[in-house]
Design a protein around this motif. Structure first.
Motif, PDB file in Angstrom:
ATOM      1  N   LEU A 149       0.830  -1.200   0.000  1.00 33.09           N
ATOM      2  CA  LEU A 149       0.000   0.000   0.000  1.00 33.09           C
ATOM      3  C   LEU A 149       0.863   1.247   0.000  1.00 33.09           C
ATOM      4  CD1 LEU A 149      -2.793  -1.059   2.482  1.00 33.09           C
ATOM      5  CD2 LEU A 149      -3.020  -0.701   0.046  1.00 33.09           C
ATOM      6  N   ALA A 150       1.998   1.189   0.727  1.00 32.90           N
ATOM      7  CA  ALA A 150       2.870   2.363   0.767  1.00 32.90           C
ATOM      8  C   ALA A 150       3.441   2.642  -0.618  1.00 32.90           C
ATOM      9  CB  ALA A 150       3.998   2.149   1.767  1.00 32.90           C
ATOM     10  N   SER A 151       3.865   1.595  -1.333  1.00 35.83           N
ATOM     11  CA  SER A 151       4.418   1.877  -2.670  1.00 35.83           C
ATOM     12  C   SER A 151       3.340   2.343  -3.627  1.00 35.83           C
ATOM     13  CB  SER A 151       5.129   0.675  -3.296  1.00 35.83           C
ATOM     14  OG  SER A 151       5.085  -0.414  -2.497  1.00 35.83           O
ATOM     15  N   MET A 152       2.126   1.828  -3.431  1.00 30.57           N
ATOM     16  CA  MET A 152       1.036   2.298  -4.289  1.00 30.57           C
ATOM     17  C   MET A 152       0.741   3.742  -4.017  1.00 30.57           C
ATOM     18  SD  MET A 152      -2.145  -0.038  -5.132  1.00 30.57           S
ATOM     19  CE  MET A 152      -1.976  -1.565  -4.297  1.00 30.57           C
ATOM     20  N   PHE A 153       0.791   4.122  -2.738  1.00 30.13           N
ATOM     21  CA  PHE A 153       0.541   5.520  -2.413  1.00 30.13           C
ATOM     22  C   PHE A 153       1.624   6.399  -3.011  1.00 30.13           C
ATOM     23  CE2 PHE A 153      -1.316   9.012  -0.393  1.00 30.13           C
ATOM     24  CZ  PHE A 153      -0.298   9.814   0.089  1.00 30.13           C
ATOM     25  N   HIS A 154       2.864   5.911  -2.971  1.00 31.41           N
ATOM     26  CA  HIS A 154       3.985   6.660  -3.541  1.00 31.41           C
ATOM     27  C   HIS A 154       3.729   6.957  -5.019  1.00 31.41           C
ATOM     28  CE1 HIS A 154       8.249   7.557  -4.391  1.00 31.41           C
ATOM     29  NE2 HIS A 154       8.114   6.768  -5.431  1.00 31.41           N
ATOM     30  N   SER A 155       3.208   5.929  -5.749  1.00 32.74           N
ATOM     31  CA  SER A 155       2.932   6.145  -7.169  1.00 32.74           C
ATOM     32  C   SER A 155       1.770   7.116  -7.364  1.00 32.74           C
ATOM     33  CB  SER A 155       2.591   4.829  -7.855  1.00 32.74           C
ATOM     34  OG  SER A 155       3.470   3.827  -7.450  1.00 32.74           O
ATOM     35  N   LEU A 156       0.737   6.959  -6.541  1.00 35.62           N
ATOM     36  CA  LEU A 156      -0.413   7.849  -6.677  1.00 35.62           C
ATOM     37  C   LEU A 156      -0.014   9.284  -6.369  1.00 35.62           C
ATOM     38  CD1 LEU A 156      -3.212   5.764  -5.003  1.00 35.62           C
ATOM     39  CD2 LEU A 156      -3.000   6.322  -7.402  1.00 35.62           C
ATOM     40  N   PHE A 157       0.879   9.430  -5.417  1.00 37.07           N
ATOM     41  CA  PHE A 157       1.373  10.752  -5.056  1.00 37.07           C
ATOM     42  C   PHE A 157       2.019  11.409  -6.275  1.00 37.07           C
ATOM     43  CE2 PHE A 157       2.847  13.654  -1.782  1.00 37.07           C
ATOM     44  CZ  PHE A 157       3.944  14.261  -2.382  1.00 37.07           C
ATOM     45  N   ALA A 158       2.853  10.649  -6.986  1.00 35.94           N
ATOM     46  CA  ALA A 158       3.524  11.207  -8.157  1.00 35.94           C
ATOM     47  C   ALA A 158       2.511  11.529  -9.248  1.00 35.94           C
ATOM     48  CB  ALA A 158       4.563  10.225  -8.675  1.00 35.94           C
ATOM     49  N   ILE A 159       1.520  10.649  -9.414  1.00 29.18           N
ATOM     50  CA  ILE A 159       0.490  10.891 -10.427  1.00 29.18           C
ATOM     51  C   ILE A 159      -0.291  12.154 -10.070  1.00 29.18           C
ATOM     52  CG2 ILE A 159      -1.667  10.000 -11.374  1.00 29.18           C
ATOM     53  CD1 ILE A 159      -0.497   7.209 -11.071  1.00 29.18           C
ATOM     54  N   GLY A 160      -0.555  12.327  -8.774  1.00 32.92           N
ATOM     55  CA  GLY A 160      -1.280  13.513  -8.321  1.00 32.92           C
ATOM     56  C   GLY A 160      -0.607  14.790  -8.772  1.00 32.92           C
ATOM     57  N   SER A 161       0.734  14.834  -8.662  1.00 36.96           N
ATOM     58  CA  SER A 161       1.392  16.085  -9.040  1.00 36.96           C
ATOM     59  C   SER A 161       1.415  16.255 -10.556  1.00 36.96           C
ATOM     60  CB  SER A 161       2.799  16.140  -8.466  1.00 36.96           C
ATOM     61  OG  SER A 161       3.605  15.187  -9.058  1.00 36.96           O
ATOM     62  N   GLN A 162       1.367  15.163 -11.281  1.00 37.22           N
ATOM     63  CA  GLN A 162       1.352  15.302 -12.737  1.00 37.22           C
ATOM     64  C   GLN A 162      -0.005  15.717 -13.271  1.00 37.22           C
ATOM     65  OE1 GLN A 162       3.100  12.104 -15.080  1.00 37.22           O
ATOM     66  NE2 GLN A 162       3.997  11.387 -13.182  1.00 37.22           N
ATOM     67  N   LEU A 163      -1.070  15.298 -12.562  1.00 41.95           N
ATOM     68  CA  LEU A 163      -2.413  15.627 -13.025  1.00 41.95           C
ATOM     69  C   LEU A 163      -2.706  17.104 -12.899  1.00 41.95           C
ATOM     70  CD1 LEU A 163      -4.652  12.831 -11.524  1.00 41.95           C
ATOM     71  CD2 LEU A 163      -4.343  13.352 -13.923  1.00 41.95           C
ATOM     72  N   SER A 164      -1.909  17.783 -12.077  1.00 39.64           N
ATOM     73  CA  SER A 164      -2.242  19.166 -11.785  1.00 39.64           C
ATOM     74  C   SER A 164      -2.127  20.037 -13.023  1.00 39.64           C
ATOM     75  CB  SER A 164      -1.301  19.691 -10.711  1.00 39.64           C
ATOM     76  OG  SER A 164      -1.369  21.084 -10.661  1.00 39.64           O
ATOM     77  N   PRO A 165      -3.088  20.944 -13.252  1.00 40.94           N
ATOM     78  CA  PRO A 165      -2.981  21.853 -14.393  1.00 40.94           C
ATOM     79  C   PRO A 165      -1.875  22.892 -14.214  1.00 40.94           C
ATOM     80  CG  PRO A 165      -4.926  22.355 -13.095  1.00 40.94           C
ATOM     81  CD  PRO A 165      -4.345  21.114 -12.518  1.00 40.94           C
ATOM     82  N   GLU A 166      -1.455  23.114 -12.945  1.00 42.20           N
ATOM     83  CA  GLU A 166      -0.399  24.090 -12.698  1.00 42.20           C
ATOM     84  C   GLU A 166       0.958  23.421 -12.769  1.00 42.20           C
ATOM     85  OE1 GLU A 166      -0.742  27.446 -11.738  1.00 42.20           O
ATOM     86  OE2 GLU A 166      -2.817  27.189 -12.376  1.00 42.20           O
ATOM     87  N   GLN A 167       1.975  24.187 -13.148  1.00 45.46           N
ATOM     88  CA  GLN A 167       3.342  23.676 -13.149  1.00 45.46           C
ATOM     89  C   GLN A 167       3.850  23.509 -11.728  1.00 45.46           C
ATOM     90  OE1 GLN A 167       5.300  22.158 -15.032  1.00 45.46           O
ATOM     91  NE2 GLN A 167       6.712  23.539 -16.047  1.00 45.46           N
ATOM     92  N   GLY A 168       4.665  22.485 -11.516  1.00 39.55           N
ATOM     93  CA  GLY A 168       5.348  22.384 -10.226  1.00 39.55           C
ATOM     94  C   GLY A 168       4.415  22.241  -9.045  1.00 39.55           C
ATOM     95  N   SER A 169       3.388  21.454  -9.213  1.00 41.70           N
ATOM     96  CA  SER A 169       2.448  21.268  -8.099  1.00 41.70           C
ATOM     97  C   SER A 169       3.008  20.238  -7.128  1.00 41.70           C
ATOM     98  CB  SER A 169       1.122  20.797  -8.674  1.00 41.70           C
ATOM     99  OG  SER A 169       0.393  20.105  -7.703  1.00 41.70           O
ATOM    100  N   SER A 170       2.517  20.278  -5.910  1.00 45.28           N
ATOM    101  CA  SER A 170       2.941  19.265  -4.949  1.00 45.28           C
ATOM    102  C   SER A 170       2.106  18.013  -5.225  1.00 45.28           C
ATOM    103  CB  SER A 170       2.674  19.741  -3.535  1.00 45.28           C
ATOM    104  OG  SER A 170       1.302  19.639  -3.254  1.00 45.28           O
ATOM    105  N   GLY A 171       2.438  16.929  -4.545  1.00 45.12           N
ATOM    106  CA  GLY A 171       1.651  15.715  -4.696  1.00 45.12           C
ATOM    107  C   GLY A 171       0.442  15.749  -3.783  1.00 45.12           C
ATOM    108  N   ILE A 172      -0.112  14.570  -3.498  1.00 41.38           N
ATOM    109  CA  ILE A 172      -1.310  14.490  -2.662  1.00 41.38           C
ATOM    110  C   ILE A 172      -0.960  14.948  -1.255  1.00 41.38           C
ATOM    111  CG2 ILE A 172      -3.003  12.915  -1.657  1.00 41.38           C
ATOM    112  CD1 ILE A 172      -2.655  11.136  -4.061  1.00 41.38           C
ATOM    113  N   GLU A 173      -1.692  15.930  -0.739  1.00 39.26           N
ATOM    114  CA  GLU A 173      -1.415  16.371   0.634  1.00 39.26           C
ATOM    115  C   GLU A 173      -2.418  15.816   1.607  1.00 39.26           C
ATOM    116  OE1 GLU A 173      -1.016  20.560   0.661  1.00 39.26           O
ATOM    117  OE2 GLU A 173       1.031  20.476  -0.088  1.00 39.26           O
ATOM    118  N   MET A 174      -3.651  15.610   1.141  1.00 38.18           N
ATOM    119  CA  MET A 174      -4.658  15.084   2.042  1.00 38.18           C
ATOM    120  C   MET A 174      -5.664  14.252   1.276  1.00 38.18           C
ATOM    121  SD  MET A 174      -6.736  16.956   4.939  1.00 38.18           S
ATOM    122  CE  MET A 174      -7.884  17.868   3.978  1.00 38.18           C
ATOM    123  N   LEU A 175      -6.051  13.166   1.917  1.00 40.70           N
ATOM    124  CA  LEU A 175      -7.027  12.273   1.326  1.00 40.70           C
ATOM    125  C   LEU A 175      -8.118  12.150   2.375  1.00 40.70           C
ATOM    126  CD1 LEU A 175      -5.860   9.694  -0.927  1.00 40.70           C
ATOM    127  CD2 LEU A 175      -7.317   8.691   0.734  1.00 40.70           C
TER     128      LEU A 175
END
Lengths: 219, 181
Positions: free
Chosen positions: A111-137
């Motif tokens: 689950l931790a590695s899956m979260f790590h990947s989702l975190f990276a995907i979160g920052s890529q999905l952002s319409p803004e440049q240089g966004s952070s990853g998932i901060e709160m779920l």
């Protein structure tokens, strides 16, 4: 216990530390006579309730203990298979404890590695440049807060949705990590943290966070 | 609301002599163990690298610096916040080239070599404070920045000031979506 768990994930996505402090909830122990009116099935090395929900025993609950002795996955403490044991009328009456199954350490790693990947995907999905990853779920029963340091380590805290002050708790955990894990000369970076002082101080910090709700300056 | 830097009460003011003596003993022992100056410098740098990779987390945890957007910002933070926090001195920063990736930190006072008069005979190319170079290099690498850090001038070798040069290198495989400073 308003803070349920703490996970520390390294740069590669591996879980290096995990701490659970939730009180077990929804466990039910009942005495049964033959034949068992619940349908049990084996799933993922655990014996789960498939049908026959009643009296606090819900579908999906696992067999946690038989006659007071904790079971080991699908085997009893003596090494016999649980399903076989429960299908033998000679073993009855038997007292079985059911409850929500705890995650095994392998599952937590996954689950931790899956979260790590989702975190990276979160920052890529952002319409803004240089966004952070998932901060709160946020879900209805818990909130997951994540803080990623500039070096790539992630601190994840699962807490009650009403618990305040998790941001300062995350910063405090970062300080405790930089003190008791990193300053230990025998701790190698990115490896699982097995430092007694880190454990103790983390537990103290969690207690303070739960009581105070927020951290004041200079704590 | 800005959070003040949390200070542990027992570390408010202590005598730095033990620290300076420990560093001196370290360099003296390395000089006994290795004949060539390059070896001593190399091992000091290596040790500093290990320290830097750990110290950077302590620095980031306690100093609440924000993400930087340029190399000159980073060098400023190293000089004004990090050096201040760990050595109590604030070097001045100059930029050495037009492409803004080479900087110098000029130290007029260096606590580590305060009591060192001159390098012993036969050790003329020893970089006494090479540990600092390793620390800066290790710390920058943990925040995904490759840099070359060396001593450009050294008061112990006869120059007027001590100057540490930081050259930021282009990353060989810069991923577009994961630039983190």
């Amino acid at each position: 216990m308003a803070i349920f768990s703490v996970y520390v994930v390294n740069k590669a996505g591996g879980l290096i530390y995990q701490h659970d402090s939730y009180a077990p909830r929804a466990e039910a122990e009942k005495t049964f006579s033959y034949p068992l009116d619940l349908l049990l099935k084996l799933h993922d090395e655990r014996v789960l309730v498939a049908f026959g929900q009643r009296d606090g025993i819900r579908v999906g609950h696992a067999v946690l203990a038989i006659n007071g002795v904790d079971v080991n996955g699908k085997y009893t403490a003596e090494g016999k298979e649980v399903l076989e044991y429960l299908s033998n009328p000679a073993n009855y009456p038997v007292s079985i404890r059911f409850g929500r199954p705890r995650l095994t350490s392998n599952e937590k790693l996954m689950l931790a590695s899956m979260f790590h990947s989702l975190f990276a995907i979160g920052s890529q999905l952002s319409p803004e440049q240089g966004s952070s990853g998932i901060e709160m779920l946020e879900t209805d029963t818990f909130k997951l807060h994540c803080f990623q340091t500039l070096t790539g380590i992630k601190f994840v805290v699962l807490a009650d949705p009403r618990q305040a002050g998790i941001d300062s708790l995350l910063r405090k955990i970062y300080e405790i990590y930089s003190d008791f894990a990193l300053k230990n000369p025998f701790y190698s970076l990115e490896m699982p943290i097995r430092c007694e002082l880190f454990d103790q101080n983390l537990k103290l910090a969690l207690e303070v966070a739960e009581k105070a709700g927020t951290f004041g300056p200079g704590s | 609301m800005s959070r003040p830097v949390p200070r542990r009460p027992e570390y408010q003011k202590i005598n730095k002599d033990l620290f300076v003596l420990t560093y001196g003993a370290l360099v003296a022992q390395l000089c006994k163990d290795y004949e060539k100056d390059e070896d001593v410098n190399k091992y000091l740098d290596k040790m500093g690298y290990g320290i830097g990779t750990r110290l950077v987390e302590d620095f980031l945890a306690r100093s609440c610096v924000r993400r930087c957007h340029s190399y000159s910002e980073i060098t400023d933070i190293i000089a004004q916040v990090a050096f201040k926090m760990y050595l109590g001195v604030t070097p001045s920063v100059t930029c050495n080239n037009a492409s803004r990736n080479e900087f110098s930190l000029i130290l007029d006072k260096n606590p580590l070599s305060e009591f060192v008069e001159e390098l012993p005979a036969g050790r003329s190319s020893l970089c006494y404070c090479n540990l600092l170079c390793g620390i800066i290099r290790g710390a920058l690498e943990m925040v995904h920045l490759a840099a070359d850090v060396t001593f450009l001038q050294d008061r112990l070798k006869g120059d007027s000031v001590t100057e540490i040069g930081i050259t930021f290198l282009k990353q060989p495989n810069e991923k577009k979506y994961r630039r983190r400073k």
